[in-house]
Design an enzyme around this catalytic site. Structure first.
Site, mmCIF file in Angstrom:
data_model
loop_
_atom_site.group_PDB
_atom_site.id
_atom_site.type_symbol
_atom_site.label_atom_id
_atom_site.label_comp_id
_atom_site.label_asym_id
_atom_site.label_seq_id
_atom_site.Cartn_x
_atom_site.Cartn_y
_atom_site.Cartn_z
ATOM 1 N N ARG A 1 0.847 -1.187 0.000
ATOM 2 C CA ARG A 1 0.000 0.000 0.000
ATOM 3 C C ARG A 1 0.884 1.239 0.000
ATOM 4 O O ARG A 1 1.907 1.283 0.686
ATOM 5 C CB ARG A 1 -0.912 0.031 1.240
ATOM 6 C CG ARG A 1 -2.131 -0.875 1.146
ATOM 7 C CD ARG A 1 -3.132 -0.362 0.137
ATOM 8 N NE ARG A 1 -4.346 -1.153 0.069
ATOM 9 C CZ ARG A 1 -4.536 -2.169 -0.748
ATOM 10 N NH1 ARG A 1 -3.550 -2.540 -1.564
ATOM 11 N NH2 ARG A 1 -5.686 -2.820 -0.786
ATOM 12 N N GLU B 1 -3.410 7.733 -5.536
ATOM 13 C CA GLU B 1 -3.676 7.020 -6.785
ATOM 14 C C GLU B 1 -5.033 7.445 -7.339
ATOM 15 O O GLU B 1 -5.986 7.565 -6.577
ATOM 16 C CB GLU B 1 -3.681 5.512 -6.543
ATOM 17 C CG GLU B 1 -2.351 4.969 -6.058
ATOM 18 C CD GLU B 1 -2.400 3.464 -5.792
ATOM 19 O OE1 GLU B 1 -3.445 2.817 -6.086
ATOM 20 O OE2 GLU B 1 -1.415 2.926 -5.278
ATOM 21 N N HIS C 1 -0.411 0.171 -10.132
ATOM 22 C CA HIS C 1 -1.192 -0.666 -9.206
ATOM 23 C C HIS C 1 -1.847 -1.828 -9.958
ATOM 24 O O HIS C 1 -3.067 -1.962 -10.005
ATOM 25 C CB HIS C 1 -2.251 0.157 -8.467
ATOM 26 C CG HIS C 1 -2.685 -0.495 -7.175
ATOM 27 N ND1 HIS C 1 -3.167 0.210 -6.112
ATOM 28 C CD2 HIS C 1 -2.709 -1.798 -6.788
ATOM 29 C CE1 HIS C 1 -3.477 -0.612 -5.118
ATOM 30 N NE2 HIS C 1 -3.197 -1.845 -5.511
#
Length: 319
Positions: free
Chosen positions: A238, A267, A285
């Site tokens: 994360r 993000e 991601h």
């Protein structure tokens, strides 16, 4: 009568097909806002909702959902976007999708590790620009991966899968976890109960821990300073675990040889200063982004909803 569920995001086609077979499913070709989810849940008397991490299910959202909603299944292993106490207070079950994305997330951790150590981004840029310039034996040198000491922070399913892959490169595994693993899972790795004590031994550091209040900015100026000079940093966990300003300073100063990042503090609007650094290999991601895994994640979320609506305890219940 089939149970009414919402898939308020663009799910893989195979997941949509299964949802329509098993439920009275309302599906979409875009990601809905939480306000839209609330309105639709009321309109359709929805019993189950599948969400993705960008849809933040806060207390405010949970309080506005109709009583018909019995279960919310996140299509992810992480669940920091779900407010568990608020859901528990209303009796709404929450589930995630562990196990099914372990292998592919570990694969991308190795992709980042290899590209960071071997200057993959720079080599790609050279080739895309046409190359044409010969390099001497002292130019553009990366780091040998085989035999390095890999430190893993967070030795759960994904951390263990990363360790298994790293052993194929003859790497020495050390790890820090809330508790020591049994010997059959540890597989000869060296355990550190204290993160700071492990860091000076990490030629490569991989983050594989969840994003919690405890782990927020665990990578900062102080912890980065404890790493050996010329070390490599990998994050597929994360973005909240990392103070990116501190990371950028360590990359610019040469303290870190390179970094490989799949997750970011913000993000998708990540810090663009990172892309200006030649020694950072970046992916958006995509740890679980394979056809097989995204299907499996959707199937698992639907299984959890089905179990909950049958009055069973879902296999991946979060409370």
């Amino acid at each position: 009568m089939k149970h009414s569920i919402l898939l308020p995001y663009r799910a893989p086609q195979n997941v949509v097909i299964l949802a329509n077979q098993r439920f009275q499913a309302t599906t979409f070709d875009r990601e809905l806002s939480v306000d839209e989810i609330i309105a639709l849940a009321k309109e359709k008397k929805t019993e189950g909702i599948v969400v993705v991490p960008k849809q933040k299910i806060t207390k405010d959202v949970i309080d506005k959902l109709p009583d018909s909603v019995k279960v919310i299944a996140t299509c992810s292993v992480g669940f920091d976007h779900l407010e568990i106490p608020a859901a528990k207070a209303r009796g709404i079950l929450l589930t995630n999708t562990p196990d099914v994305l372990t292998e592919c997330t570990a694969d991308i951790a190795m992709l980042l590790l290899l590209n960071a150590c071997r200057r993959g981004r720079e080599y790609m840029q050279i080739m895309e620009s046409g190359w044409r310039k010969a390099f001497s034996q002292s130019d553009m040198l990366g780091l040998k991966v085989s035999g390095k000491t890999l430190g893993i922070y967070g030795m759960g399913r994904i951390g263990q899968a990363v360790a298994d892959r790293a052993r194929g490169f003859g790497m020495k595994i050390i790890y820090c976890n809330r508790r020591r693993l049994p010997a059959e899972l540890e597989k000869g790795a060296t355990y550190f109960s204290d993160f700071n004590e492990m860091l000076p031994h990490c030629q490569i550091l991989s983050l594989n821990a969840p994003g919690t209040a405890e782990t927020k900015h665990i990578i900062n100026d102080e912890t980065l300073a404890l790493l050996p000079n010329n070390s490599v940093f990998i994050n597929v966990a994360r973005g909240s675990l990392v103070d990116e300003s501190a990371l950028i300073r360590a990359l610019k100063s040469g303290k870190l040889f390179a970094a490989g990042l799949d997750v970011f503090e913000n993000e998708p609007a990540y810090n663009l200063e990172l892309k200006e650094l030649h020694n950072v290999f970046l992916t958006p991601h995509m740890g679980s982004a394979t056809q097989e895994t995204r299907d499996a994640m959707g199937y698992r979320a639907l299984e959890n909803i089905e179990q909950a609506l049958k009055g069973q305890r879902p296999q991946d219940s979060l409370w």
